[in-house]
Design an enzyme around this catalytic site. Structure first.
Site: not given
Length: 377
Positions: A179, A183, A255, A285, A306, A354, A356
């Site tokens: 995922r 680049r 989790r 983060r 977090e 999972y 989005d």
């Protein structure tokens, strides 16, 4: 029997997040009664947002949710209930005492290795770092070593992944890393989808509008118990799959996240998301929420540190844990779900996937349309 307003049915819903809201709205507009039960005191599930009274910042209470999709129908649907403002997610990461841009792009590569490579040179350089003996990556670690090599893997992913999952990357599936793009240009947009944005007034207001229909009733602070399922013509269950069956096959692993909030004056970190990749830092983060609404201006700031850990019985489940081996318990629950008459399992928790937000909405649309087609047949 025909699925028409003349054959009005009463549908029950466990949860009032995106999945159940989309399905309930579709059924309500078809003339059916929909009753939703939500254990929390608000709708929208984990994408719940609230306006902070002191700072005026729109806070993502359960961590940031950024909408991105290539699905035109899904994009049109969410914009029907809320105007989405342009937003580009530009993540930064701290590793080895330095700050880099994520996802890994040409700037990251040049900074990390002290180079001035062009795209063609960078491709060849990273290919030289990669372990080409791995031809069919099956694990997270194999995927990383094959496509970015050990230096970048160790710096950005290995320790961060251990903090995030408490599982060795050798035991996680390769799909998790797939995922995350790499680049060979200077594009630091975390996502590549053509539609990207944030709801102008927050996700909760959007879901509230979705549920604002005379055929929809929402009960907050209440759970739909399995003993109530028979009271409805059909039930859509977006709660945990194993909870529906009383955990008879054992508990599926999740989790959960803990958030340590702190408020400050001004701009704390200059970006919305700053990852901390080293294991010497206990949190994964810091998110600074006012940067998720760049069209707004706020003098004060609301930030979250977090922390990720195993989900206990009384915790909010966030991410299902899929391992390269050992999903036998899940398979048994999936077989039970397939045999359960009168219930459709939906959403991240109900399907143990999972997903989005855009995929969640697409799956909900597909589920309700398949259900109505079957009832019509």
């Amino acid at each position: 029997m025909s699925d028409t307003p003349s054959a009005v049915r009463h549908y029950g819903f466990a949860g009032a997040g995106l999945s159940c809201a989309v399905i309930a709205r579709e059924l309500a507009e078809a003339g059916h009664r929909c009753t939703l039960f939500e254990a929390r005191p608000h709708v929208a599930g984990n994408c719940h947002t609230e306006r902070d009274a002191d700072s005026g910042v729109m806070v993502h209470i359960y961590g940031p949710h950024i909408f991105h999709t290539d699905d035109d129908e899904v994009w049109a649907l969410v914009n029907r209930y809320m105007r989405f403002m342009p937003y580009v997610n530009r993540v930064k990461a701290v590793t080895g005492g330095r700050v880099f841009s994520l996802p890994i792009n040409l700037l990251t590569i040049n900074q990390f290795f002290g180079q001035t490579l062009n795209p063609t040179q960078a491709r060849a350089f990273i290919e030289a770092q990669a372990d080409t003996s791995i031809t069919d990556p099956q694990t997270f670690e194999e995927q990383a070593l094959r496509f970015i090599g050990r230096p970048l893997y160790e710096a950005f992913f290995r320790q961060y992944t251990l903090k995030q999952w408490e599982v060795d990357p050798k035991d996680l599936p390769a799909s998790i890393l797939k995922r995350l793009p790499v680049r060979f240009n200077y594009d630091d947009n975390y996502f590549a989808h053509k539609h990207q944005g944030m709801p102008e007034e927050g996700y909760t207001a959007m879901v509230e509008r979705m549920l604002d229909h005379p055929n929809i009733t929402v009960h907050l602070g209440q759970r739909l118990e399995t003993s109530q399922v028979g009271q409805y013509d059909h039930v859509f269950w977006s709660g945990p799959l194993d909870a529906y069956f009383g955990h008879r096959e054992g508990r599926l692993p999740y989790r959960t996240l803990d958030f340590e909030r702190f408020d400050a004056e001004g701009d704390v970190q200059g970006c919305a998301v700053l990852n901390y990749c080293d294991d010497s830092v206990p949190f994964t983060r810091i998110t600074e929420h006012k940067h998720f609404a760049p069209w707004e201006t706020h003098a004060r700031s609301v930030c979250y540190r977090e922390f990720s850990r195993r989900c206990g019985e009384d915790d909010i489940p966030y991410y299902p844990v899929h391992l390269t081996q050992g999903d036998d318990v899940l398979k048994r629950y999936q077989a039970l779900a397939a045999a359960e008459a009168g219930v459709t399992f939906v959403g991240r928790l109900g399907t143990y996937r999972y997903m989005d937000m855009d995929v969640t909405i697409r799956a909900a649309l597909d589920a309700v349309r398949a259900f109505r087609a079957a009832r019509g047949a």
